[in-house]
Design an enzyme around this catalytic site. Structure first.
Site, PDB file in Angstrom:
ATOM      1  N   SER A 156       0.858  -1.187   0.000  1.00 10.27           N
ATOM      2  CA  SER A 156       0.000   0.000   0.000  1.00 10.27           C
ATOM      3  C   SER A 156       0.892   1.234   0.000  1.00 10.27           C
ATOM      4  O   SER A 156       2.073   1.152   0.366  1.00 10.27           O
ATOM      5  CB  SER A 156      -0.850  -0.019   1.278  1.00 10.27           C
ATOM      6  OG  SER A 156      -1.551   1.194   1.438  1.00 10.27           O
ATOM      7  N   TYR A 169      -2.190  -0.878  10.357  1.00 14.60           N
ATOM      8  CA  TYR A 169      -2.216  -1.162   8.912  1.00 14.60           C
ATOM      9  C   TYR A 169      -0.862  -0.797   8.281  1.00 14.60           C
ATOM     10  O   TYR A 169      -0.307  -1.565   7.496  1.00 14.60           O
ATOM     11  CB  TYR A 169      -3.359  -0.370   8.268  1.00 14.60           C
ATOM     12  CG  TYR A 169      -3.561  -0.655   6.792  1.00 14.60           C
ATOM     13  CD1 TYR A 169      -4.055  -1.887   6.364  1.00 14.60           C
ATOM     14  CD2 TYR A 169      -3.278   0.306   5.820  1.00 14.60           C
ATOM     15  CE1 TYR A 169      -4.245  -2.152   5.014  1.00 14.60           C
ATOM     16  CE2 TYR A 169      -3.465   0.052   4.472  1.00 14.60           C
ATOM     17  CZ  TYR A 169      -3.954  -1.177   4.075  1.00 14.60           C
ATOM     18  OH  TYR A 169      -4.144  -1.442   2.726  1.00 14.60           O
TER      19      TYR A 169
HETATM   20  P1  NAD Z   1     -11.566  -5.932  -0.601  1.00 19.58           P
HETATM   21  O1  NAD Z   1     -12.077  -5.958   0.794  1.00 19.58           O
HETATM   22  O2  NAD Z   1     -12.452  -5.457  -1.691  1.00 19.58           O
HETATM   23  O3  NAD Z   1     -11.010  -7.366  -1.009  1.00 19.58           O
HETATM   24  C1  NAD Z   1     -10.214  -8.133  -0.139  1.00 19.58           C
HETATM   25  C2  NAD Z   1     -10.486  -9.600  -0.391  1.00 19.58           C
HETATM   26  O4  NAD Z   1      -9.641 -10.330   0.504  1.00 19.58           O
HETATM   27  C3  NAD Z   1     -11.925 -10.017  -0.103  1.00 19.58           C
HETATM   28  O5  NAD Z   1     -12.421 -10.778  -1.188  1.00 19.58           O
HETATM   29  C4  NAD Z   1     -11.820 -10.832   1.168  1.00 19.58           C
HETATM   30  O6  NAD Z   1     -12.791 -11.871   1.249  1.00 19.58           O
HETATM   31  C5  NAD Z   1     -10.411 -11.393   1.032  1.00 19.58           C
HETATM   32  N1  NAD Z   1      -9.863 -11.824   2.305  1.00 19.58           N
HETATM   33  C6  NAD Z   1      -9.911 -11.171   3.502  1.00 19.58           C
HETATM   34  N2  NAD Z   1      -9.344 -11.929   4.444  1.00 19.58           N
HETATM   35  C7  NAD Z   1      -8.930 -13.066   3.842  1.00 19.58           C
HETATM   36  C8  NAD Z   1      -8.282 -14.241   4.293  1.00 19.58           C
HETATM   37  N3  NAD Z   1      -7.960 -14.416   5.588  1.00 19.58           N
HETATM   38  N4  NAD Z   1      -7.995 -15.201   3.390  1.00 19.58           N
HETATM   39  C9  NAD Z   1      -8.334 -15.056   2.098  1.00 19.58           C
HETATM   40  N5  NAD Z   1      -8.968 -13.989   1.615  1.00 19.58           N
HETATM   41  C10 NAD Z   1      -9.257 -13.001   2.477  1.00 19.58           C
HETATM   42  O7  NAD Z   1     -10.226  -5.050  -0.515  1.00 19.58           O
HETATM   43  P2  NAD Z   1      -9.272  -4.435  -1.655  1.00 19.58           P
HETATM   44  O8  NAD Z   1      -9.359  -2.983  -1.522  1.00 19.58           O
HETATM   45  O9  NAD Z   1      -9.515  -5.090  -2.951  1.00 19.58           O
HETATM   46  O10 NAD Z   1      -7.863  -4.872  -1.056  1.00 19.58           O
HETATM   47  C11 NAD Z   1      -6.978  -5.759  -1.719  1.00 19.58           C
HETATM   48  C12 NAD Z   1      -5.568  -5.467  -1.232  1.00 19.58           C
HETATM   49  O11 NAD Z   1      -5.193  -4.157  -1.612  1.00 19.58           O
HETATM   50  C13 NAD Z   1      -5.402  -5.530   0.288  1.00 19.58           C
HETATM   51  O12 NAD Z   1      -4.173  -6.142   0.613  1.00 19.58           O
HETATM   52  C14 NAD Z   1      -5.383  -4.061   0.684  1.00 19.58           C
HETATM   53  O13 NAD Z   1      -4.702  -3.839   1.894  1.00 19.58           O
HETATM   54  C15 NAD Z   1      -4.667  -3.470  -0.499  1.00 19.58           C
HETATM   55  N6  NAD Z   1      -4.883  -2.033  -0.686  1.00 19.58           N
HETATM   56  C16 NAD Z   1      -6.139  -1.543  -0.862  1.00 19.58           C
HETATM   57  C17 NAD Z   1      -6.304  -0.170  -1.036  1.00 19.58           C
HETATM   58  C18 NAD Z   1      -7.672   0.438  -1.231  1.00 19.58           C
HETATM   59  O14 NAD Z   1      -7.759   1.674  -1.186  1.00 19.58           O
HETATM   60  N7  NAD Z   1      -8.720  -0.315  -1.465  1.00 19.58           N
HETATM   61  C19 NAD Z   1      -5.188   0.681  -1.028  1.00 19.58           C
HETATM   62  C20 NAD Z   1      -3.932   0.143  -0.849  1.00 19.58           C
HETATM   63  C21 NAD Z   1      -3.783  -1.232  -0.685  1.00 19.58           C
END
Ligand code: NAD
Length: 276
Positions: A156, A169
């Protein structure tokens, strides 16, 4: 793993040359992971969606199979070691190889460090950091047998710079960043043809925010959902949220041979946030 698949996908011609490569993407039932799964499938990879959310994951897999290419679903809890071992056993049985791993699954919450409970801290680390460690640990032997591969870890912008409202985080994502570099070096010196890199998204409009326990308070404080999203968008110089596809583009590049000399590196996709 139930879908019947046709491994002869040779008609697809791709600039990125990932046709028929076996790609495991964690957390691909939703958000960024779903965007990555769609794009890699469109580029000809055999995509395995791995997530705890079985219903959504199966739906994503069948939609991809109908439109973009080849996709399968496997239920995986990234925080659980036995679940990873089962996953790789299934992949070895079914596909005999693993070429691409995207450690994307993650959870997030904000809150003052003085208020975060040890239990919540540990849960966050279990998913965001143990998950990446376990996925990588058990992927390497299978990738080695497959002649090498590419591991992309989704960190991130909060793994590059600190945030005054998300210490836990930030700690987890900063951990992912340096874990990536250390493993990249280990693989380089082992000459196993495995590259390891990280991507660092800024804010992307996904359900992740709403899933966090502090989202409700933030929305209230901002005076509504639209205002809350606007506030987040305004934190970036480009003044907007990213689309999952914009993160997926960087992952595709790192997964492909176009990035063959890139390892232990990071791509920041944050609308200029960390340039400030
Ligand atoms: P999201 O919540 O839409 O998707 C996350 C997915 O991970 C979900 O399908 C959930 O079921 C799955 N998940 C959660 N815990 C789990 C586990 N123990 N085992 C397997 N699957 C699991 O979130 P997103 O925004 O798509 O996030 C994806 C990645 O991107 C994450 O690592 C997040 O930290 C990172 N990220 C997101 C953002 C943002 O702004 N959305 C920014 C920077 C980084």
């Amino acid at each position: 793993m139930s879908t019947n698949i046709n491994l002869d996908h040779s008609k697809h011609s791709s600039t990125f040359n990932i046709t028929n490569r076996v790609a495991l993407i964690t957390g691909a039932s939703s958000g960024i992971g779903k965007g990555i799964a769609k794009l890699l499938a469109r580029e000809g990879a055999i995509v395995i969606i791995a997530d705890i959310d079985e219903a959504q994951g199966k739906e994503v897999a069948s939609k991809i199979a109908a439109k973009e290419g080849i996709a399968d679903f496997i239920k995986l809890d990234v925080a659980d070691e036995a679940s990873w071992i089962n996953t790789y056993e299934s992949i070895a049985d079914r596909y005999q190889s693993l070429n691409i791993l995207v450690n994307n699954a993650g959870i997030a919450f904000g809150g003052s460090v003085t208020e975060v409970s040890l239990e919540d801290w540990r849960r966050l680390m279990a998913v965001n950091l143990d998950g990446v460690f376990l996925g990588t640990k058990y992927a390497i032997p299978l990738m080695q047998k497959s002649g090498g591969g590419s591991i992309v870890n989704v960190s991130s912008a909060s793994g590059i710079v600190g945030s005054p409202t998300a210490a836990a985080y930030c700690a987890s994502k900063g951990g992912v960043r340096l874990f990536t570099k250390a493993v990249a070096l280990e693989c380089a010196y082992a000459k196993n043809n495995i590259r390891v890199n990280s991507v660092h998204p800024g804010p992307v409009a996904t359900p992740m925010f709403e899933r966090g326990p502090t989202w409700g308070d933030f929305v209230k404080q901002m005076g509504g959902i639209e205002e809350a999203w606007k506030k987040i968008a305004e934190s970036t110089p480009l003044n907007r949220l990213a689309e999952p596809e914009e993160i997926a583009n960087a992952v595709l590049f790192l997964a492909s041979d176009l990035s063959s000399y890139i390892t232990g590196s990071e791509i920041i996709i944050d609308g200029g946030f960390t340039a400030q």
